[in-house]
Every structure is written in C-alpha cells, then in structure tokens.
Motif scaffolding. Structure first.
Motif, PDB file in Angstrom:
ATOM      1  N   PHE A 140       0.827  -1.308   0.046  1.00 25.58           N
ATOM      2  CA  PHE A 140      -0.042   0.064  -0.066  1.00 25.58           C
ATOM      3  C   PHE A 140       0.693   1.248  -0.133  1.00 25.58           C
ATOM      4  O   PHE A 140       0.502   2.271  -0.864  1.00 25.58           O
ATOM      5  CB  PHE A 140      -0.939   0.049   1.110  1.00 25.58           C
ATOM      6  CG  PHE A 140      -2.084  -0.809   1.053  1.00 25.58           C
ATOM      7  CD1 PHE A 140      -3.180  -0.252   0.262  1.00 25.58           C
ATOM      8  CD2 PHE A 140      -2.284  -2.110   1.678  1.00 25.58           C
ATOM      9  CE1 PHE A 140      -4.401  -0.925  -0.147  1.00 25.58           C
ATOM     10  CE2 PHE A 140      -3.354  -2.894   1.336  1.00 25.58           C
ATOM     11  CZ  PHE A 140      -4.358  -2.477   0.614  1.00 25.58           C
ATOM     12  N   LEU A 141       2.011   1.273   0.858  1.00 26.87           N
ATOM     13  CA  LEU A 141       2.891   2.459   0.904  1.00 26.87           C
ATOM     14  C   LEU A 141       3.746   2.631  -0.506  1.00 26.87           C
ATOM     15  O   LEU A 141       3.741   3.776  -1.121  1.00 26.87           O
ATOM     16  CB  LEU A 141       3.945   2.310   1.994  1.00 26.87           C
ATOM     17  CG  LEU A 141       3.320   2.246   3.301  1.00 26.87           C
ATOM     18  CD1 LEU A 141       4.249   2.007   4.432  1.00 26.87           C
ATOM     19  CD2 LEU A 141       2.481   3.736   3.419  1.00 26.87           C
ATOM     20  N   LEU A 142       3.695   1.316  -1.334  1.00 31.47           N
ATOM     21  CA  LEU A 142       4.485   1.590  -2.607  1.00 31.47           C
ATOM     22  C   LEU A 142       3.477   2.304  -3.577  1.00 31.47           C
ATOM     23  O   LEU A 142       3.825   2.932  -4.107  1.00 31.47           O
ATOM     24  CB  LEU A 142       4.863   0.106  -2.931  1.00 31.47           C
ATOM     25  CG  LEU A 142       6.184  -0.287  -2.352  1.00 31.47           C
ATOM     26  CD1 LEU A 142       6.379  -1.511  -2.861  1.00 31.47           C
ATOM     27  CD2 LEU A 142       7.422   0.587  -3.020  1.00 31.47           C
ATOM     28  N   HIS A 143       2.200   1.712  -3.398  1.00 31.32           N
ATOM     29  CA  HIS A 143       1.314   2.431  -4.314  1.00 31.32           C
ATOM     30  C   HIS A 143       1.092   3.874  -4.338  1.00 31.32           C
ATOM     31  O   HIS A 143       1.110   4.733  -5.239  1.00 31.32           O
ATOM     32  CB  HIS A 143      -0.013   1.572  -4.266  1.00 31.32           C
ATOM     33  CG  HIS A 143      -1.244   2.022  -5.089  1.00 31.32           C
ATOM     34  ND1 HIS A 143      -1.401   1.136  -6.227  1.00 31.32           N
ATOM     35  CD2 HIS A 143      -1.770   3.242  -5.634  1.00 31.32           C
ATOM     36  CE1 HIS A 143      -2.309   1.790  -7.062  1.00 31.32           C
ATOM     37  NE2 HIS A 143      -2.448   3.120  -6.700  1.00 31.32           N
ATOM     38  N   MET A 144       0.896   4.419  -3.079  1.00 30.49           N
ATOM     39  CA  MET A 144       0.771   5.965  -2.719  1.00 30.49           C
ATOM     40  C   MET A 144       2.331   6.463  -3.195  1.00 30.49           C
ATOM     41  O   MET A 144       1.945   7.640  -3.963  1.00 30.49           O
ATOM     42  CB  MET A 144       0.320   6.180  -1.522  1.00 30.49           C
ATOM     43  CG  MET A 144      -1.268   5.854  -1.345  1.00 30.49           C
ATOM     44  SD  MET A 144      -1.917   6.124   0.454  1.00 30.49           S
ATOM     45  CE  MET A 144      -1.455   4.895   1.295  1.00 30.49           C
ATOM     46  N   SER A 145       3.326   6.020  -2.812  1.00 31.40           N
ATOM     47  CA  SER A 145       4.303   6.617  -2.974  1.00 31.40           C
ATOM     48  C   SER A 145       4.701   7.014  -4.669  1.00 31.40           C
ATOM     49  O   SER A 145       5.098   7.938  -5.212  1.00 31.40           O
ATOM     50  CB  SER A 145       5.758   5.643  -2.392  1.00 31.40           C
ATOM     51  OG  SER A 145       5.434   5.745  -1.041  1.00 31.40           O
ATOM     52  N   ASP A 196       2.555   6.755  -7.103  1.00 29.09           N
ATOM     53  CA  ASP A 196       1.361   7.667  -7.607  1.00 29.09           C
ATOM     54  C   ASP A 196       1.847   9.055  -7.451  1.00 29.09           C
ATOM     55  O   ASP A 196       1.562   9.983  -8.378  1.00 29.09           O
ATOM     56  CB  ASP A 196       0.104   7.185  -7.024  1.00 29.09           C
ATOM     57  CG  ASP A 196      -0.509   5.890  -7.785  1.00 29.09           C
ATOM     58  OD1 ASP A 196       0.043   5.450  -8.930  1.00 29.09           O
ATOM     59  OD2 ASP A 196      -1.733   5.730  -7.589  1.00 29.09           O
ATOM     60  N   PHE A 197       2.511   9.337  -6.322  1.00 28.83           N
ATOM     61  CA  PHE A 197       2.891  10.721  -6.015  1.00 28.83           C
ATOM     62  C   PHE A 197       3.959  11.021  -7.090  1.00 28.83           C
ATOM     63  O   PHE A 197       4.047  12.249  -7.168  1.00 28.83           O
ATOM     64  CB  PHE A 197       3.584  10.520  -4.475  1.00 28.83           C
ATOM     65  CG  PHE A 197       4.338  11.936  -4.355  1.00 28.83           C
ATOM     66  CD1 PHE A 197       4.052  13.079  -4.091  1.00 28.83           C
ATOM     67  CD2 PHE A 197       5.863  11.844  -4.383  1.00 28.83           C
ATOM     68  CE1 PHE A 197       4.704  14.332  -3.799  1.00 28.83           C
ATOM     69  CE2 PHE A 197       6.581  12.831  -4.166  1.00 28.83           C
ATOM     70  CZ  PHE A 197       6.273  13.950  -3.785  1.00 28.83           C
ATOM     71  N   PHE A 222       7.968   9.494 -15.500  1.00 27.52           N
ATOM     72  CA  PHE A 222       7.170   9.230 -16.399  1.00 27.52           C
ATOM     73  C   PHE A 222       6.159   8.159 -15.648  1.00 27.52           C
ATOM     74  O   PHE A 222       6.459   7.387 -14.919  1.00 27.52           O
ATOM     75  CB  PHE A 222       7.587   8.715 -17.740  1.00 27.52           C
ATOM     76  CG  PHE A 222       6.817   8.648 -18.657  1.00 27.52           C
ATOM     77  CD1 PHE A 222       6.227   9.973 -19.312  1.00 27.52           C
ATOM     78  CD2 PHE A 222       6.510   7.197 -19.503  1.00 27.52           C
ATOM     79  CE1 PHE A 222       5.220   9.850 -20.496  1.00 27.52           C
ATOM     80  CE2 PHE A 222       5.582   7.501 -20.542  1.00 27.52           C
ATOM     81  CZ  PHE A 222       4.923   8.769 -20.967  1.00 27.52           C
ATOM     82  N   ILE A 223       4.941   8.237 -16.224  1.00 27.79           N
ATOM     83  CA  ILE A 223       3.923   7.365 -15.602  1.00 27.79           C
ATOM     84  C   ILE A 223       4.077   5.930 -15.926  1.00 27.79           C
ATOM     85  O   ILE A 223       3.540   5.052 -15.330  1.00 27.79           O
ATOM     86  CB  ILE A 223       2.469   8.047 -16.011  1.00 27.79           C
ATOM     87  CG1 ILE A 223       1.408   7.213 -15.075  1.00 27.79           C
ATOM     88  CG2 ILE A 223       2.328   7.664 -17.540  1.00 27.79           C
ATOM     89  CD1 ILE A 223       0.011   7.939 -15.072  1.00 27.79           C
TER      90      ILE A 223
END
Length: 408
Positions: free
Chosen positions: A118-123, A125-126, A149-150
């Motif tokens: 979960f922390l990786l996902h938010m980090s 996306d930031f 880049f996305i």
C-alpha cells in the motif's frame, strides 16, 4: 503509475521480503509462503485503484477526476483496505490460512508485504504530475512529485529482470526476458526512448542479471533493483528541481509583470535531461492568467534532441537555451472566479485542475492536452450544467492561489 509498473514493483518487493525471512521447515509451507507474499504485495500495490468503480458517482469527466486517486489513496483509508485484503486471503486460501496459524515468520512477512504494497502504491502515484492527497481529510491538499514518467521503463527493467530470472522453467524465463527486451526495442523504435537511455537500461539489466546468475544472489539482486530505483528517483528529483528553476527564470524574463505560480513537470522515460512542462502565470494588474506549454532539455550541448515521440506538434520557440515554448493560453481571472463561485460543476472540477484553461464554454487541464486518448479532463460547461451536483469529495483546490475570494 500504470498497473503493470505497480505489479512489477509489488512482486519484486514481495520476493525480497520472502527471501529475507528464515525458511519454513516444511517445503510445502515454504512454497505456500512464497506465493502468498508475492500475491499479497502485488495485490496491495494495485488495490487502491479499485476506486475506479466509484467513477459513476459523478458525471464524466468529474467522476474519474475526483474519485480516482481519491479516498483509497489516503493513509487513513489504507487501513480498512489492508484489512479487507487480509480477510480475503484468509478466507479464500486454505493452505495460506493453515500456514499462518502455525508460522510466525509467515505472519510477519504477510503483514510487511501488505503494508509495503500500500505504501508503494501511494508513493509511486505521488511521483508523477497527476498527484495524490494522502493526508485527507486532515489535509485535503494535492501533492505532486513531478519526478518520473507514468510508465517508467527503469522500474520495469530493475524489477523485471530478477523476477524473470527467478522463474523455475527455462522456456518461461527466456520468454519473459524476451518480452521485456521486445518492449524496450519497440518503444525505442517508436521514438519514446533514445539510444543513450536504451543503453543505460540494458547496462542496468545486465548488472542485475549478472549478480543473480553468476553469484546466485537473488536477494542481493533484488536489493540492487530497489537501490537503482531509489537512485533514479533521486536523480530525477534533482533534475526536476533544476528544470523548474530554469523555466521560471525564462518565463519571468519574458514577462516581468507576471508572477509564475506553478510549473507542472512531466519526465521523459529513462531520460533525466528531457521534460515537458506546463506553467501557469498570473498578471493581477491586467486581471489575466496565462498557461504555457513547452519542452525542456537540461543539457542541449550534450543531448542534441529529446525523444521525437514527445515533441509538441506546435513549432517551438526558444525562450532560453534548452527551454522551448510550444503554445500558450490566456484567460480572464474574473471569468474563472465567477464560474468557480456560481457553477457547482466547474467548482467541483477545480478541485482537481492544476493547470485550468477555463472559459464560459469549456474547462480543460492542460497537463493532459497531449495524451494519446485526448484530454480526458475536458468539461463542457453548458452540458455539465444539466446534471445535478453532488457526491463531490472535499479535496483542496490546486489553484486556490488564483481563485481567492471565489472559494468563500
């Protein structure tokens, strides 16, 4: 980030957690734990994007803009999501349930894999210019990394190579490596990567593969993958900061009467020297604001040209060395503020828009004016007015500095 990148990174970190724990005494339990930790970390790395099911709560494009990267991308709501994922794994996976009842190592590994996922996902996306608001509802502001880049091939190579080499069956292993190589060749051929970036990616992949194959150090190879990713993000951070300062100075030199409020930086894949940008300026004396789009080459003397596929179709004008202005849009502060105050749909849209080009007919966030599917943020003001307002999350206004009294 895209979900393929989230999955690669989640699988890689899950594998690293698995190999950092003492082995289970029973081989069958060891295999179950291996699958469980990889599944849990990869699932947690994608879980917040289930907020896409909420996009129908508002008419397009507001539903996507305000509910994607919404509540599921906050630290507060990460906890119930983690508990939901844990419950699903417990109820639907009998072998994992049996393992977790008897193994403290498995329980610790699972908890760590889910938290990191979960922390990786938010980090991650930031890291790009789209942004997240992880501290809502305590702090509703958007936070933007403007760093990578996305769809970033550095992460694909860094984690894809050791993951492919960990596949037990040789044909599948070579198939996975071949698919990764084909992807790099394709994006280079299409002009998204330059030859220098491709060579760097191949070198990184080769070093990681050599560590994995010659020394049989899977854990160290994965640790190196994580280190390469962190180092790349750090380099991008320095380049983004230097690029923003150069763009602000160039724009201030062109129009000293305007104030540069923000510069949204979008990185090129695996190329810290090249960036596209959208800048927003305010001229309070004239009652106007301006948006400028352009390209930045941080070292034009070293890199003659940035990858061609990202070139703006408008003929670029050079502001200073390396800063090329492609197009501009100018709007009225009075019109923007009147719509923000009197039109609930535009007001809701402004809870997302960082680079708002708004007039009485259309509102578009110019960060996304060059995407392959067109600008998905565009709001038809008259058409939107036919639908009722409601279900609007209370995110902060990215351009509160422009809206002023219209927010009160």
């Amino acid at each position: 980030m895209d979900n393929v990148t989230h999955t690669f990174v989640g699988l890689g970190i899950g594998e690293l957690v698995q190999r950092s724990l003492p082995a289970e005494p029973d081989e069958a339990h060891q295999r179950t734990r291996h699958r469980l930790l990889l599944t849990a970390c990869a699932a947690a790395s994608n879980f917040p994007d289930l907020d896409l099911v909420l996009t129908d709560l508002l008419p397009a494009p507001l539903g996507y803009l305000l509910h994607h990267r919404g509540h599921t991308h906050t630290l507060l709501y990460a906890l119930p999501q983690a508990l939901l994922l844990l419950a699903a794994l417990w109820l639907l996976w009998p072998n994992a349930r049996s393992l977790l009842k008897g193994s403290g190592h498995a329980r610790r590994g699972l908890g760590l894999a889910i938290v990191l996922g979960f922390l990786l996902h938010m980090s991650m996306d930031f890291l790009n210019s789209y942004g997240i608001h992880p501290l809502a509802p305590f702090d509703p502001r958007w936070f933007y990394g403007d760093l990578v880049f996305i769809v970033e091939p550095v992460f694909w190579v860094a984690f894809g190579v050791p993951l492919a080499l960990a596949i037990p069956r040789r044909p599948l292993r070579w198939l996975a490596l071949g698919a990764l190589a084909a992807f790099l060749a394709f994006v280079t051929w299409r002009g998204y990567l330059d030859i220098v970036s491709l060579a760097g990616l191949l070198a990184v992949g080769g070093v990681i593969a050599a560590l994995r194959i010659t020394r049989m150090q899977s854990r160290r190879a994965l640790a190196l993958s994580a280190l390469v990713s962190v180092a790349f993000i750090a380099v991008q951070g320095g380049a983004s900061s230097a690029g923003r300062a150069r763009i602000e100075a160039a724009l201030q030199g062109i129009d000293p009467a305007s104030r540069v409020l923000d510069v949204a930086m979008t990185a090129f894949p695996a190329q810290p020297l090249c960036w596209s940008f959208v800048a927003i300026e305010e001229n309070a004396g004239q009652g106007t604001y301006r948006l400028r789009r352009g390209l930045l080459n941080l070292a034009p003397g070293v890199l003659a040209q940035c990858p061609a596929a990202f070139a703006d179709p408008a003929a670029p004008a050079t502001a200073v060395a390396g800063v090329h202005l492609a197009s501009e849009w100018q709007g009225s502060l009075a019109t923007l503020r009147a719509l923000a105050k009197n039109d609930c749909h535009v007001n809701a849209w402004l809870r997302f828009a960082r680079m708002p080009a708004v007039d009485a007919e259309v509102a578009s966030d110019l960060r996304f004016s060059a995407t392959p599917r067109g600008n998905f943020t565009t709001l038809d003001v008259a058409e939107a007015g036919r639908a009722p307002c409601g279900n609007v999350p209370r995110w902060g206004y990215p351009r509160a500095d422009l809206l002023g009294p219209a927010l009160h």
